[in-house]
Design a protein around this motif. Sequence first.
Motif, PDB file in Angstrom:
ATOM      1  N   ILE A   4       0.846  -1.194   0.000  1.00 17.30           N
ATOM      2  CA  ILE A   4       0.000   0.000   0.000  1.00 17.30           C
ATOM      3  C   ILE A   4       0.881   1.243   0.000  1.00 17.30           C
ATOM      4  O   ILE A   4       0.509   2.297  -0.520  1.00 17.30           O
ATOM      5  CB  ILE A   4      -0.991  -0.032   1.192  1.00 17.30           C
ATOM      6  CG1 ILE A   4      -2.136   0.954   0.970  1.00 17.30           C
ATOM      7  CG2 ILE A   4      -0.318   0.194   2.514  1.00 17.30           C
ATOM      8  CD1 ILE A   4      -3.344   0.694   1.854  1.00 17.30           C
ATOM      9  N   LEU A   5       2.089   1.094   0.543  1.00 15.05           N
ATOM     10  CA  LEU A   5       3.059   2.196   0.555  1.00 15.05           C
ATOM     11  C   LEU A   5       4.446   1.622   0.336  1.00 15.05           C
ATOM     12  O   LEU A   5       4.865   0.693   1.033  1.00 15.05           O
ATOM     13  CB  LEU A   5       3.005   2.916   1.908  1.00 15.05           C
ATOM     14  CG  LEU A   5       4.070   3.977   2.180  1.00 15.05           C
ATOM     15  CD1 LEU A   5       3.978   5.140   1.209  1.00 15.05           C
ATOM     16  CD2 LEU A   5       3.975   4.487   3.618  1.00 15.05           C
ATOM     17  N   ARG A  28      -0.603  -4.244   2.431  1.00 12.71           N
ATOM     18  CA  ARG A  28      -1.982  -3.938   2.830  1.00 12.71           C
ATOM     19  C   ARG A  28      -2.404  -4.773   4.027  1.00 12.71           C
ATOM     20  O   ARG A  28      -2.001  -5.922   4.162  1.00 12.71           O
ATOM     21  CB  ARG A  28      -2.945  -4.227   1.677  1.00 12.71           C
ATOM     22  CG  ARG A  28      -3.010  -3.112   0.661  1.00 12.71           C
ATOM     23  CD  ARG A  28      -4.093  -3.399  -0.376  1.00 12.71           C
ATOM     24  NE  ARG A  28      -4.005  -2.439  -1.466  1.00 12.71           N
ATOM     25  CZ  ARG A  28      -4.708  -1.300  -1.517  1.00 12.71           C
ATOM     26  NH1 ARG A  28      -5.570  -1.012  -0.553  1.00 12.71           N
ATOM     27  NH2 ARG A  28      -4.571  -0.481  -2.529  1.00 12.71           N
ATOM     28  N   VAL A  62       2.282   4.945  -3.714  1.00 14.48           N
ATOM     29  CA  VAL A  62       1.170   4.752  -2.806  1.00 14.48           C
ATOM     30  C   VAL A  62       0.066   4.060  -3.609  1.00 14.48           C
ATOM     31  O   VAL A  62      -0.232   4.496  -4.729  1.00 14.48           O
ATOM     32  CB  VAL A  62       0.656   6.101  -2.254  1.00 14.48           C
ATOM     33  CG1 VAL A  62      -0.347   5.867  -1.142  1.00 14.48           C
ATOM     34  CG2 VAL A  62       1.805   6.961  -1.753  1.00 14.48           C
ATOM     35  N   PHE A  63      -0.496   3.004  -3.076  1.00 14.99           N
ATOM     36  CA  PHE A  63      -1.463   2.170  -3.811  1.00 14.99           C
ATOM     37  C   PHE A  63      -0.865   1.718  -5.152  1.00 14.99           C
ATOM     38  O   PHE A  63      -1.578   1.576  -6.142  1.00 14.99           O
ATOM     39  CB  PHE A  63      -2.769   2.932  -4.082  1.00 14.99           C
ATOM     40  CG  PHE A  63      -3.336   3.648  -2.893  1.00 14.99           C
ATOM     41  CD1 PHE A  63      -3.722   2.959  -1.751  1.00 14.99           C
ATOM     42  CD2 PHE A  63      -3.461   5.032  -2.897  1.00 14.99           C
ATOM     43  CE1 PHE A  63      -4.234   3.622  -0.650  1.00 14.99           C
ATOM     44  CE2 PHE A  63      -3.985   5.710  -1.793  1.00 14.99           C
ATOM     45  CZ  PHE A  63      -4.370   5.003  -0.672  1.00 14.99           C
ATOM     46  N   ILE A  78      -6.040   8.913   1.043  1.00  9.16           N
ATOM     47  CA  ILE A  78      -5.152   8.969   2.210  1.00  9.16           C
ATOM     48  C   ILE A  78      -5.809   9.811   3.296  1.00  9.16           C
ATOM     49  O   ILE A  78      -6.299  10.907   3.038  1.00  9.16           O
ATOM     50  CB  ILE A  78      -3.787   9.609   1.866  1.00  9.16           C
ATOM     51  CG1 ILE A  78      -2.996   8.720   0.912  1.00  9.16           C
ATOM     52  CG2 ILE A  78      -2.963   9.830   3.132  1.00  9.16           C
ATOM     53  CD1 ILE A  78      -1.634   9.289   0.536  1.00  9.16           C
ATOM     54  N   GLU A 149      -8.073   4.742   2.554  1.00  7.68           N
ATOM     55  CA  GLU A 149      -7.564   3.370   2.647  1.00  7.68           C
ATOM     56  C   GLU A 149      -6.254   3.332   3.408  1.00  7.68           C
ATOM     57  O   GLU A 149      -5.884   2.318   3.982  1.00  7.68           O
ATOM     58  CB  GLU A 149      -7.339   2.797   1.249  1.00  7.68           C
ATOM     59  CG  GLU A 149      -8.634   2.435   0.553  1.00  7.68           C
ATOM     60  CD  GLU A 149      -8.404   1.933  -0.862  1.00  7.68           C
ATOM     61  OE1 GLU A 149      -7.334   1.371  -1.156  1.00  7.68           O
ATOM     62  OE2 GLU A 149      -9.309   2.143  -1.682  1.00  7.68           O
ATOM     63  N   LEU A 150      -5.544   4.463   3.362  1.00  9.90           N
ATOM     64  CA  LEU A 150      -4.248   4.522   4.043  1.00  9.90           C
ATOM     65  C   LEU A 150      -4.233   5.724   4.972  1.00  9.90           C
ATOM     66  O   LEU A 150      -4.550   6.837   4.562  1.00  9.90           O
ATOM     67  CB  LEU A 150      -3.125   4.665   3.001  1.00  9.90           C
ATOM     68  CG  LEU A 150      -1.707   4.916   3.527  1.00  9.90           C
ATOM     69  CD1 LEU A 150      -1.207   3.723   4.363  1.00  9.90           C
ATOM     70  CD2 LEU A 150      -0.734   5.159   2.368  1.00  9.90           C
ATOM     71  N   ILE A 152      -1.874   8.108   7.166  1.00  4.42           N
ATOM     72  CA  ILE A 152      -0.492   8.516   7.385  1.00  4.42           C
ATOM     73  C   ILE A 152      -0.501   9.577   8.469  1.00  4.42           C
ATOM     74  O   ILE A 152      -1.185  10.603   8.341  1.00  4.42           O
ATOM     75  CB  ILE A 152       0.135   9.080   6.089  1.00  4.42           C
ATOM     76  CG1 ILE A 152       0.203   7.978   5.036  1.00  4.42           C
ATOM     77  CG2 ILE A 152       1.528   9.646   6.367  1.00  4.42           C
ATOM     78  CD1 ILE A 152       0.844   8.409   3.720  1.00  4.42           C
ATOM     79  N   LYS A 181      -6.812  -2.053   4.138  1.00  2.00           N
ATOM     80  CA  LYS A 181      -6.300  -0.762   4.600  1.00  2.00           C
ATOM     81  C   LYS A 181      -4.875  -0.854   5.120  1.00  2.00           C
ATOM     82  O   LYS A 181      -4.318  -1.930   5.298  1.00  2.00           O
ATOM     83  CB  LYS A 181      -7.232  -0.217   5.680  1.00  2.00           C
ATOM     84  CG  LYS A 181      -8.615   0.068   5.110  1.00  2.00           C
ATOM     85  CD  LYS A 181      -9.407   1.024   5.950  1.00  2.00           C
ATOM     86  CE  LYS A 181     -10.565   1.533   5.098  1.00  2.00           C
ATOM     87  NZ  LYS A 181     -11.751   1.800   5.876  1.00  2.00           N
ATOM     88  N   GLY A 182      -4.309   0.301   5.389  1.00  2.00           N
ATOM     89  CA  GLY A 182      -2.960   0.350   5.949  1.00  2.00           C
ATOM     90  C   GLY A 182      -2.814   1.577   6.822  1.00  2.00           C
ATOM     91  O   GLY A 182      -3.533   2.568   6.636  1.00  2.00           O
ATOM     92  N   VAL A 183      -1.921   1.485   7.783  1.00  2.00           N
ATOM     93  CA  VAL A 183      -1.640   2.633   8.658  1.00  2.00           C
ATOM     94  C   VAL A 183      -0.128   2.798   8.753  1.00  2.00           C
ATOM     95  O   VAL A 183       0.599   1.827   8.989  1.00  2.00           O
ATOM     96  CB  VAL A 183      -2.218   2.419  10.079  1.00  2.00           C
ATOM     97  CG1 VAL A 183      -1.804   3.580  10.990  1.00  2.00           C
ATOM     98  CG2 VAL A 183      -3.735   2.286  10.059  1.00  2.00           C
TER      99      VAL A 183
END
Length: 288
Positions: A4-5, A28, A62-63, A78, A149-150, A152, A181-183
């Motif tokens: 995802i990143l 992800r 990103v993505f 984001i 979805e992400l 940051i 998703k992602g963090v």
Amino acid sequence: MNSILEVKNLNKSFKDFSLKNVSFSLPRGFIMGFIGPNGAGKSTTIKLIMNLLKKDSGEIKVFGLDNIKNEKEIKNKIGFVYDENYFYEELTISEMKNVIAPLYKFWDKDAFDKHIKNFELSPKKKIKDLSKGMKMKFSLAVALSHGAELLIMDEPTSGLDPLVRGELLDILSFLIQDENKGVFFSTHITSDLDKTADYITLLHNGEVLFSTAKDELLDSYTIIKGDKKLLNEAVKQNFIGIKENSFGFEGLLRDRNSIKTLFKDNVIVEKPTLEDIMLYSTRRSLND
Ligand code: ADP
Ligand code: MG
């Protein structure tokens, strides 16, 4: 890999500081803690990801998309929570929301209202009258209301009381139940990561010292305590860092499988905390 990143060989130089070949990748469905002492370059890296600063070289995806070429599309997805305040102080929460919402392609009014209520924020309160924790919650409510979805976040927990910090970390864990998703969040507080983070990237003096799954780190790295006579130059090479005093030594060993070969049963073996790992890792490169 479905990242995802992804940051690859990122370089950026200021007069007295450079980011050097920073690389890491977040799959992800996971949370990555971006940790390092003050001045390590965390905010600079995050600004480069958000295209708030111009990189010297390297690649940021990103993505799976280039962060500059596809900036608009990416930013819609984001949720960005920033260290410094970028709201208009004189507006109320509700007015500020009305400024922000149209900037996004997708806005979930009900989700926003729900988060504001859960966070116990009053829509009529002016931004300038919010505490740091309330501003963070407002940023988070925005971030969670446009279908990001992400996430940051730059030091989202700094300056928060332990209760609010705990709440924030719980929200992140909840959010990530969605495997899509992602963090990614920076912090200089390792206890933020103990429960929450799946991956840890440690930045020090503009360089990534490691970027690894947290469990892998905690399983392979080991604290060793013993008599100084057991140490020679060859043995020391196996350590991330060593402290010596008149009684003996304590050090962080890179690979627990090497304990038997190096020391037989003559040492005390302990599990390290993330704090130990960060302190030993950054101390060693200070000495280099
Ligand atoms: P962190 O967020 O890890 O504390 P920063 O990325 O904010 O670290 O800063 C890393 C270093 O880069 C610091 O020494 C800081 O002074 C320097 N720096 C950051 N932004 C700039 C800038 N715009 N111009 C010059 N130096 C900068
Ligand atoms: Mg910072």
